[in-house]
Write a protein that holds these residues in place. Structure first.
Motif, PDB file in Angstrom:
ATOM      1  N   GLY A 179     -10.746  -4.447  -5.688  1.00 32.18           N
ATOM      2  CA  GLY A 179      -9.652  -4.668  -6.618  1.00 32.18           C
ATOM      3  C   GLY A 179      -8.493  -3.743  -6.308  1.00 32.18           C
ATOM      4  N   ASP A 180      -7.317  -4.106  -6.817  1.00 35.00           N
ATOM      5  CA  ASP A 180      -6.112  -3.328  -6.538  1.00 35.00           C
ATOM      6  C   ASP A 180      -5.895  -2.261  -7.596  1.00 35.00           C
ATOM      7  OD1 ASP A 180      -4.862  -4.178  -4.140  1.00 35.00           O
ATOM      8  OD2 ASP A 180      -4.376  -6.082  -5.101  1.00 35.00           O
ATOM      9  N   SER A 181      -5.651  -1.044  -7.129  1.00 34.59           N
ATOM     10  CA  SER A 181      -5.195   0.005  -8.018  1.00 34.59           C
ATOM     11  C   SER A 181      -3.765  -0.305  -8.439  1.00 34.59           C
ATOM     12  CB  SER A 181      -5.245   1.354  -7.291  1.00 34.59           C
ATOM     13  OG  SER A 181      -4.613   2.354  -8.061  1.00 34.59           O
ATOM     14  N   MET A 182      -3.370   0.129  -9.637  1.00 36.40           N
ATOM     15  CA  MET A 182      -2.016  -0.152 -10.110  1.00 36.40           C
ATOM     16  C   MET A 182      -0.954   0.440  -9.199  1.00 36.40           C
ATOM     17  SD  MET A 182      -1.689  -0.279 -14.211  1.00 36.40           S
ATOM     18  CE  MET A 182      -2.128   1.418 -14.511  1.00 36.40           C
ATOM     19  N   VAL A 183      -1.269   1.522  -8.485  1.00 40.64           N
ATOM     20  CA  VAL A 183      -0.264   2.125  -7.604  1.00 40.64           C
ATOM     21  C   VAL A 183       0.056   1.215  -6.431  1.00 40.64           C
ATOM     22  CG1 VAL A 183      -0.895   4.484  -8.227  1.00 40.64           C
ATOM     23  CG2 VAL A 183      -1.991   3.404  -6.260  1.00 40.64           C
ATOM     24  N   ASN A 184      -0.829   0.246  -6.126  1.00 45.65           N
ATOM     25  CA  ASN A 184      -0.622  -0.675  -5.016  1.00 45.65           C
ATOM     26  C   ASN A 184      -0.212  -2.071  -5.492  1.00 45.65           C
ATOM     27  OD1 ASN A 184      -1.272   1.131  -2.908  1.00 45.65           O
ATOM     28  ND2 ASN A 184      -3.452   0.832  -3.298  1.00 45.65           N
ATOM     29  N   LEU A 185       0.428  -2.137  -6.634  1.00 45.40           N
ATOM     30  CA  LEU A 185       0.855  -3.426  -7.182  1.00 45.40           C
ATOM     31  C   LEU A 185       2.353  -3.419  -7.468  1.00 45.40           C
ATOM     32  CD1 LEU A 185      -1.959  -4.222  -9.790  1.00 45.40           C
ATOM     33  CD2 LEU A 185      -1.644  -5.265  -7.533  1.00 45.40           C
ATOM     34  N   ASP A 186       2.949  -4.596  -7.404  1.00 50.03           N
ATOM     35  CA  ASP A 186       4.343  -4.796  -7.805  1.00 50.03           C
ATOM     36  C   ASP A 186       4.380  -5.742  -9.002  1.00 50.03           C
ATOM     37  OD1 ASP A 186       5.653  -3.287  -5.653  1.00 50.03           O
ATOM     38  OD2 ASP A 186       4.861  -4.846  -4.329  1.00 50.03           O
ATOM     39  N   ASP A 187       5.543  -5.842  -9.623  1.00 48.69           N
ATOM     40  CA  ASP A 187       5.711  -6.770 -10.733  1.00 48.69           C
ATOM     41  C   ASP A 187       5.657  -8.208 -10.205  1.00 48.69           C
ATOM     42  OD1 ASP A 187       5.956  -4.706 -12.483  1.00 48.69           O
ATOM     43  OD2 ASP A 187       8.151  -4.719 -12.530  1.00 48.69           O
ATOM     44  N   PRO A 188       5.185  -9.147 -10.996  1.00 49.24           N
ATOM     45  CA  PRO A 188       4.865  -9.020 -12.425  1.00 49.24           C
ATOM     46  C   PRO A 188       3.457  -8.509 -12.720  1.00 49.24           C
ATOM     47  CG  PRO A 188       4.638 -11.292 -11.756  1.00 49.24           C
ATOM     48  CD  PRO A 188       5.155 -10.561 -10.539  1.00 49.24           C
ATOM     49  N   ARG A 189       2.593  -8.468 -11.696  1.00 44.16           N
ATOM     50  CA  ARG A 189       1.208  -8.089 -11.965  1.00 44.16           C
ATOM     51  C   ARG A 189       1.109  -6.639 -12.412  1.00 44.16           C
ATOM     52  NH1 ARG A 189      -3.792  -7.908  -7.815  1.00 44.16           N
ATOM     53  NH2 ARG A 189      -5.456  -7.584  -9.345  1.00 44.16           N
ATOM     54  N   HIS A 190       1.911  -5.756 -11.795  1.00 46.99           N
ATOM     55  CA  HIS A 190       1.876  -4.348 -12.193  1.00 46.99           C
ATOM     56  C   HIS A 190       2.290  -4.194 -13.651  1.00 46.99           C
ATOM     57  CE1 HIS A 190       3.796  -0.356 -12.756  1.00 46.99           C
ATOM     58  NE2 HIS A 190       2.721   0.058 -12.115  1.00 46.99           N
ATOM     59  N   ALA A 191       3.375  -4.861 -14.034  1.00 45.17           N
ATOM     60  CA  ALA A 191       3.851  -4.752 -15.414  1.00 45.17           C
ATOM     61  C   ALA A 191       2.814  -5.273 -16.400  1.00 45.17           C
ATOM     62  CB  ALA A 191       5.161  -5.523 -15.570  1.00 45.17           C
ATOM     63  N   GLN A 192       2.129  -6.342 -16.029  1.00 41.85           N
ATOM     64  CA  GLN A 192       1.120  -6.918 -16.916  1.00 41.85           C
ATOM     65  C   GLN A 192      -0.028  -5.939 -17.142  1.00 41.85           C
ATOM     66  OE1 GLN A 192      -1.326 -10.218 -15.403  1.00 41.85           O
ATOM     67  NE2 GLN A 192      -0.721 -11.392 -17.215  1.00 41.85           N
ATOM     68  N   LEU A 193      -0.538  -5.350 -16.064  1.00 41.27           N
ATOM     69  CA  LEU A 193      -1.638  -4.391 -16.200  1.00 41.27           C
ATOM     70  C   LEU A 193      -1.187  -3.139 -16.942  1.00 41.27           C
ATOM     71  CD1 LEU A 193      -3.515  -4.549 -12.783  1.00 41.27           C
ATOM     72  CD2 LEU A 193      -4.214  -5.499 -14.970  1.00 41.27           C
ATOM     73  N   GLY A 211       0.830  -1.208   0.000  1.00 41.84           N
ATOM     74  CA  GLY A 211       0.000   0.000   0.000  1.00 41.84           C
ATOM     75  C   GLY A 211       0.856   1.245   0.000  1.00 41.84           C
ATOM     76  N   VAL A 212       0.503   2.224  -0.839  1.00 40.65           N
ATOM     77  CA  VAL A 212       1.333   3.425  -0.974  1.00 40.65           C
ATOM     78  C   VAL A 212       0.743   4.633  -0.261  1.00 40.65           C
ATOM     79  CG1 VAL A 212       2.257   2.624  -3.179  1.00 40.65           C
ATOM     80  CG2 VAL A 212       0.287   4.180  -3.163  1.00 40.65           C
ATOM     81  N   THR A 213      -0.508   4.540   0.171  1.00 39.70           N
ATOM     82  CA  THR A 213      -1.130   5.677   0.837  1.00 39.70           C
ATOM     83  C   THR A 213      -1.009   5.523   2.352  1.00 39.70           C
ATOM     84  OG1 THR A 213      -3.269   4.558   0.755  1.00 39.70           O
ATOM     85  CG2 THR A 213      -2.773   6.107  -1.022  1.00 39.70           C
ATOM     86  N   THR A 214      -1.266   6.619   3.046  1.00 40.64           N
ATOM     87  CA  THR A 214      -1.252   6.629   4.509  1.00 40.64           C
ATOM     88  C   THR A 214      -2.628   7.017   5.008  1.00 40.64           C
ATOM     89  OG1 THR A 214       1.086   7.266   4.494  1.00 40.64           O
ATOM     90  CG2 THR A 214      -0.132   7.622   6.546  1.00 40.64           C
ATOM     91  N   GLY A 274      10.247   8.409 -10.721  1.00 39.94           N
ATOM     92  CA  GLY A 274      10.733   7.587 -11.817  1.00 39.94           C
ATOM     93  C   GLY A 274      10.421   6.127 -11.581  1.00 39.94           C
ATOM     94  N   GLY A 275      10.945   5.262 -12.428  1.00 39.12           N
ATOM     95  CA  GLY A 275      10.700   3.834 -12.281  1.00 39.12           C
ATOM     96  C   GLY A 275       9.348   3.431 -12.837  1.00 39.12           C
ATOM     97  N   PRO A 276       8.925   2.190 -12.571  1.00 39.51           N
ATOM     98  CA  PRO A 276       7.700   1.661 -13.187  1.00 39.51           C
ATOM     99  C   PRO A 276       6.432   2.358 -12.715  1.00 39.51           C
ATOM    100  CG  PRO A 276       8.541   0.139 -11.543  1.00 39.51           C
ATOM    101  CD  PRO A 276       9.597   1.182 -11.736  1.00 39.51           C
ATOM    102  N   HIS A 277       6.490   3.069 -11.583  1.00 32.64           N
ATOM    103  CA  HIS A 277       5.295   3.744 -11.085  1.00 32.64           C
ATOM    104  C   HIS A 277       5.265   5.223 -11.462  1.00 32.64           C
ATOM    105  CE1 HIS A 277       3.262   0.598  -8.786  1.00 32.64           C
ATOM    106  NE2 HIS A 277       4.476   0.130  -8.528  1.00 32.64           N
ATOM    107  N   TYR A 278       6.123   5.634 -12.386  1.00 32.07           N
ATOM    108  CA  TYR A 278       6.046   7.013 -12.885  1.00 32.07           C
ATOM    109  C   TYR A 278       4.645   7.251 -13.440  1.00 32.07           C
ATOM    110  CZ  TYR A 278       7.212  11.262 -15.481  1.00 32.07           C
ATOM    111  OH  TYR A 278       7.244  12.551 -15.959  1.00 32.07           O
ATOM    112  N   CYS A 279       4.094   8.417 -13.165  1.00 33.69           N
ATOM    113  CA  CYS A 279       2.686   8.696 -13.458  1.00 33.69           C
ATOM    114  C   CYS A 279       2.333   8.462 -14.924  1.00 33.69           C
ATOM    115  CB  CYS A 279       2.365  10.137 -13.071  1.00 33.69           C
ATOM    116  SG  CYS A 279       0.673  10.633 -13.447  1.00 33.69           S
ATOM    117  N   LEU A 280       1.363   7.571 -15.158  1.00 37.31           N
ATOM    118  CA  LEU A 280       0.881   7.305 -16.517  1.00 37.31           C
ATOM    119  C   LEU A 280       0.275   8.537 -17.163  1.00 37.31           C
ATOM    120  CD1 LEU A 280      -0.932   3.828 -16.471  1.00 37.31           C
ATOM    121  CD2 LEU A 280       0.757   4.588 -18.148  1.00 37.31           C
ATOM    122  N   GLY A 281      -0.297   9.436 -16.346  1.00 39.92           N
ATOM    123  CA  GLY A 281      -0.995  10.592 -16.877  1.00 39.92           C
ATOM    124  C   GLY A 281      -0.162  11.847 -16.953  1.00 39.92           C
ATOM    125  N   ALA A 282       1.175  11.739 -16.826  1.00 37.76           N
ATOM    126  CA  ALA A 282       2.020  12.933 -16.807  1.00 37.76           C
ATOM    127  C   ALA A 282       1.869  13.743 -18.091  1.00 37.76           C
ATOM    128  CB  ALA A 282       3.475  12.544 -16.593  1.00 37.76           C
TER     129      ALA A 282
END
Length: 436
Positions: free
Chosen positions: A111-125, A96-99, A383-391
């Motif tokens: 269901g899991d938001s992509m921000v709360n996922l790690d690879d390989p599931r995050h990469a797949q989505l 979880g990334v929120t507080t 940066g990295g795989p969780h860099y904002c998709l909507g930037a």
């Protein structure tokens, strides 16, 4: 940068003998205290500057019901936030990334938001979502941003509303996302209400009586919102069109498509993150350009040449998303072999708001300077795989809106101070009076 072995232990042979850096009694009070987020911005910035000057990240204990010994390391330097963001095998998002972190039953239900996922599931989505953003769809969205911005400024000229947030800043990203997703006009007001209910208390400290009375309101709003988009997803599977929902439910990556629950979770992320962050950046931007007339004059003197730099400086200076949390997968030395030892299972919080004022990276970091170059801000993540998709979408929306507004009304400006929400998660603007 520190390295870790496959067994989950630090490769540094001295790691086990060197204790992690912990705060002494003189360590400044700060972001773990809800009262911190009610301080004036200048006072919070001063605390973060003090934290950046310390030899390592401060560990903050969290209050019950978290339990004794629970807390997090505050990552406040630009380099540390980048290291954590670009090292997802060590710094996990899955817990979880929120507080506070989302409850397990909530994640199972919605269901899991992509921000709360790690690879390989995050990469797949992410591959499925990236495949859906075709060049044709992107070109259509950019045309739509211009059309929506023009309609909003037309309405502002006609109706002369007082609040920039509700009349412009919130409307632009919401309408663009709904058009992109293919949401019909009729349910849009209801969806916007659900977005507001779902996000209004994120990161905001509330009295006990309100926490007891209101715990399900945001979840109910989220359920309604996801129910609406799940139904649309089922319809688009039967009769696809050229919108993003159709692309998401028909995209086939390695034999995999988005399920109805995944579609709902992505839509919720897109609306809450895409609308809230762009709304706040636009509101902060208008106010910053009002209270810094020299920067405003520079921008108006060369809109086409300066808009890109202005947007990035607005995002850096205001940092719409203040922080995200990560969990250590293995023991790790932050900053290299001589850096702070972080233990597996410990938490860190990435303070983008502090990293964007780091004196080691930004000259005169508290100044608002649209000519700042380079501007390696972390307003869209570290940066990295969780860099904002909507930037890219957020940048386009801001550039188009400010170009439309200032071309037609070069005297448009905020009136008075923005009404801010004391949140530890986002730099939220509730309202901002303005005039043409």
């Amino acid at each position: 940068m520190g390295t870790t072995g496959a067994t989950g232990t630090a490769t540094d042979p001295a790691a086990a003998a060197t204790p992690p850096v912990r705060p002494g009694p003189a360590a400044p009070a700060g972001p773990a205290d809800p009262a911190f987020w009610r301080l004036p911005a200048a006072e919070r910035d001063a605390v973060f500057a003090t934290l950046r000057s310390l030899p390592g990240p401060v560990f903050y204990g969290e209050r019950p019901p978290k339990g004794p010994g629970r807390g997090f390391h505050a990552l406040v330097r630009h380099a540390d936030v980048v290291e954590a963001g670009r090292n997802p095998a060590v710094f996990l998002s899955g817990p979880g990334v929120t507080t506070p972190e989302p409850a397990r039953w909530v994640r199972l239900l919605f269901g899991d938001s992509m921000v709360n996922l790690d690879d390989p599931r995050h990469a797949q989505l992410r591959r499925i979502v990236s495949r859906a953003f075709t060049p044709r769809l992107i070109a259509r969205v950019e045309d739509d941003i211009r059309a929506v911005a023009a309609r909003l400024v037309d309405r502002v000229e006609r109706e002369r509303p007082e609040d920039f947030v509700t009349s412009v800043a919130a409307e632009l990203p919401f309408q663009v996302i709904c058009n992109m997703m293919g949401i019909p006009e009729e349910p849009r007001r209801a969806i916007l209400d659900q977005v507001n209910h779902a996000s209004e208390h994120t990161g905001v400290a509330r009295p006990l009586r309100r926490r007891l009375r209101m715990p399900g309101r945001g979840l109910l709003a989220l359920a309604r919102m996801q129910g609406m988009v799940a139904e649309l997803g089922r319809e688009r599977r039967r009769r696809p069109t050229e919108d993003l929902i159709s692309a998401l439910v028909t995209a086939d990556v390695d034999g995999r498509r988005l399920t109805g629950r995944e579609l709902g979770a992505f839509f919720s992320l897109l609306l809450v993150a895409g609308v809230e962050t762009t709304r706040n950046a636009l509101a902060h931007g208008l106010h910053l350009l009002t209270v810094h007339p020299g920067q405003r004059a520079l921008l108006l003197g060369d809109l086409d040449g300066r808009l890109g730099g202005a947007v990035d400086e607005i995002v850096r200076h205001s940092t719409p998303i203040i922080q995200f949390r990560r969990t250590l997968a293995v023991d790790h030395r932050l900053g290299g072999p001589d850096g702070t030892l972080l233990r597996a299972g410990e938490k860190v919080v990435l303070y983008f708001a502090s990293a964007n004022r780091d004196e080691a990276v930004f000259t005169d970091p508290d100044a608002f300077d649209i000519t700042r170059s380079p501007n390696p801000h972390l307003g869209f993540g570290g940066g990295g795989p969780h860099y904002c998709l909507g930037a890219h979408l957020a940048r386009q929306e801001m550039k188009v809106l400010f170009r439309e507004l200032f071309t037609r009304f070069p005297e448009a400006r905020s009136v008075g101070e923005p009404e801010l929400v004391p949140s530890n998660f986002d730099h939220r603007v509730r309202s901002l009076r303005f005039t043409l």
